[in-house]
Design a protein around this motif. Structure first.
Motif, mmCIF file in Angstrom:
data_model
loop_
_atom_site.group_PDB
_atom_site.id
_atom_site.type_symbol
_atom_site.label_atom_id
_atom_site.label_comp_id
_atom_site.label_asym_id
_atom_site.label_seq_id
_atom_site.Cartn_x
_atom_site.Cartn_y
_atom_site.Cartn_z
ATOM 1 N N GLN A 1 -11.417 9.846 -9.259
ATOM 2 C CA GLN A 1 -10.290 10.512 -8.621
ATOM 3 C C GLN A 1 -10.257 11.982 -9.008
ATOM 4 N N GLY A 2 -9.584 12.781 -8.148
ATOM 5 C CA GLY A 2 -9.516 14.209 -8.389
ATOM 6 C C GLY A 2 -8.270 14.808 -7.770
ATOM 7 N N PRO A 3 -8.248 16.138 -7.621
ATOM 8 C CA PRO A 3 -7.048 16.844 -7.145
ATOM 9 C C PRO A 3 -6.516 16.348 -5.807
ATOM 10 N N ASP A 4 -7.396 15.969 -4.893
ATOM 11 C CA ASP A 4 -6.957 15.577 -3.554
ATOM 12 C C ASP A 4 -6.862 14.065 -3.371
ATOM 13 N N THR A 5 -7.069 13.310 -4.435
ATOM 14 C CA THR A 5 -6.964 11.857 -4.331
ATOM 15 C C THR A 5 -5.497 11.444 -4.235
ATOM 16 N N ASN A 6 -5.201 10.604 -3.250
ATOM 17 C CA ASN A 6 -3.843 10.069 -3.113
ATOM 18 C C ASN A 6 -3.715 8.896 -4.079
ATOM 19 N N SER A 7 -3.360 9.209 -5.323
ATOM 20 C CA SER A 7 -3.291 8.173 -6.359
ATOM 21 C C SER A 7 -2.204 7.151 -6.069
ATOM 22 N N SER B 1 -2.836 3.176 -5.870
ATOM 23 C CA SER B 1 -2.062 2.243 -6.676
ATOM 24 C C SER B 1 -1.359 1.192 -5.815
ATOM 25 N N SER B 2 -0.795 1.630 -4.683
ATOM 26 C CA SER B 2 -0.081 0.683 -3.815
ATOM 27 C C SER B 2 -1.042 -0.316 -3.184
ATOM 28 N N THR B 3 -2.278 0.109 -2.906
ATOM 29 C CA THR B 3 -3.276 -0.809 -2.347
ATOM 30 C C THR B 3 -3.613 -1.892 -3.356
ATOM 31 N N VAL B 4 -3.771 -1.502 -4.608
ATOM 32 C CA VAL B 4 -4.030 -2.482 -5.673
ATOM 33 C C VAL B 4 -2.875 -3.465 -5.790
ATOM 34 N N GLN B 5 -1.658 -2.967 -5.757
ATOM 35 C CA GLN B 5 -0.491 -3.833 -5.897
ATOM 36 C C GLN B 5 -0.358 -4.805 -4.728
ATOM 37 N N LYS B 6 -0.723 -4.362 -3.518
ATOM 38 C CA LYS B 6 -0.679 -5.252 -2.359
ATOM 39 C C LYS B 6 -1.695 -6.381 -2.501
ATOM 40 N N VAL B 7 -2.878 -6.030 -2.981
ATOM 41 C CA VAL B 7 -3.903 -7.054 -3.186
ATOM 42 C C VAL B 7 -3.408 -8.107 -4.170
ATOM 43 N N LEU B 8 -2.802 -7.663 -5.244
ATOM 44 C CA LEU B 8 -2.341 -8.580 -6.286
ATOM 45 C C LEU B 8 -1.138 -9.409 -5.849
ATOM 46 N N SER B 9 -0.182 -8.769 -5.179
ATOM 47 C CA SER B 9 1.048 -9.471 -4.812
ATOM 48 C C SER B 9 0.874 -10.384 -3.604
ATOM 49 N N GLN B 10 0.038 -9.954 -2.629
ATOM 50 C CA GLN B 10 -0.131 -10.721 -1.407
ATOM 51 C C GLN B 10 -1.347 -11.625 -1.433
ATOM 52 N N GLN B 11 -2.187 -11.470 -2.447
ATOM 53 C CA GLN B 11 -3.401 -12.294 -2.574
ATOM 54 C C GLN B 11 -4.263 -12.174 -1.317
ATOM 55 N N GLN B 12 -4.327 -10.952 -0.780
ATOM 56 C CA GLN B 12 -5.088 -10.713 0.445
ATOM 57 C C GLN B 12 -5.926 -9.445 0.300
ATOM 58 N N THR B 13 -6.910 -9.347 1.177
ATOM 59 C CA THR B 13 -7.738 -8.149 1.217
ATOM 60 C C THR B 13 -6.967 -6.999 1.863
ATOM 61 N N HIS B 14 -7.088 -5.809 1.309
ATOM 62 C CA HIS B 14 -6.490 -4.617 1.890
ATOM 63 C C HIS B 14 -7.504 -3.486 1.831
ATOM 64 N N ASP B 15 -7.320 -2.518 2.708
ATOM 65 C CA ASP B 15 -8.207 -1.366 2.660
ATOM 66 C C ASP B 15 -7.429 -0.075 2.805
ATOM 67 N N ALA B 16 -8.065 1.014 2.414
ATOM 68 C CA ALA B 16 -7.431 2.331 2.455
ATOM 69 C C ALA B 16 -8.516 3.384 2.555
#
Length: 248
Positions: free
Chosen positions: A174-180, A184-199
């Protein structure tokens, strides 16, 4: 014959239609004026105009959701001989029927389109270890999500060796222009919904090279437990990012 005569006729027709329409306006409410107005005379009504008129008459203005999803506009317009049906219009209807309007995120990240586009991710740790062509990273499911495996394709894309990446987190690329926040929200969706997500994220290679990364992420099973997450990285061009996902 005066070559400007047809244009004058069109202007007279337009002016007549506008005058007729404006006289019908009650200004009681936008809804009543919109659905009651007749924008064209019977002699100039086309199949498309009739379909649009029928559609506007169905609007309840109770909510955008009810009007958008319950309208029969598409059915009436597609049945008109003046309009041709295509596979794209059929896909559009199928997509619109998947919209829940619960939130923009739910409709535009888990819609029918995306679920058909998402590539298949490795399902087990063994499958992730066998992946060679795509850039793969495996992290712990538990925070802070430390890297436990990367393959040669990931090393080539990101510039870090396996030994440099192990026990680090994905903040490594990650760097200056990375939407951290998006990452983070993509990781949380994967964990909470137990589904594949992309970004789509801006990431950085070891040498500082900035690239647009299509990240697909899901859970990874080891001995029956989803103890890990797997990410597949793909470098893409800006024009390849779907408009609904331009948030990197």
């Amino acid at each position: 014959m005066n070559r400007f005569a047809p244009f004058r006729s069109l202007r007279r027709l337009a002016a007549s239609s506008e005058a007729s329409w404006s006289k019908q306006m009650s200004f009681a409410s936008p809804e009543s004026d919109f659905v009651a107005a007749s924008l064209s005379s019977p002699s100039t009504t086309t199949a498309t105009t009739r379909a649009l008129s029928a559609w506007s008459g169905q609007l309840t203005f109770a909510s955008a959701e009810s009007d958008f999803t319950q309208s029969n506009m598409m059915k009436e317009m597609s049945s008109s001989r003046s309009l041709s049906t295509s596979s794209s219009s059929s896909l559009g209807q199928m997509w619109s029927q998947t919209l829940s309007f619960a939130s923009p995120e739910s409709d535009f990240t888990t819609s029918w389109f995306q679920t058909t586009e998402s590539p298949r991710l490795p399902q087990t740790f063994a499958e992730a270890l066998m992946e060679e062509k795509r850039a793969v990273v495996v992290t712990t499911a538990a925070s802070p999500h430390k890297i436990v495996h990367v393959n040669a394709a990931w090393e080539g894309l990101c510039g870090y060796s396996r030994s440099e990446a192990l026990d680090r987190t994905l903040s490594l690329i990650q760097g200056p222009d990375t939407n951290s926040q998006l990452a983070s929200s993509t990781v949380q969706k994967v964990l909470s919904q137990q589904q594949t997500h992309d970004a789509y994220l801006i990431n950085y290679a070891k040498d500082g090279r900035r690239f647009i990364n299509h990240l697909s992420m899901g859970l990874l099973s080891l001995e029956g437990e989803n103890n890990f997450m797997v990410g597949v990285l793909e470098e893409v061009q800006a024009e390849d990012v779907p408009l609904r996902m331009v948030s990197y």
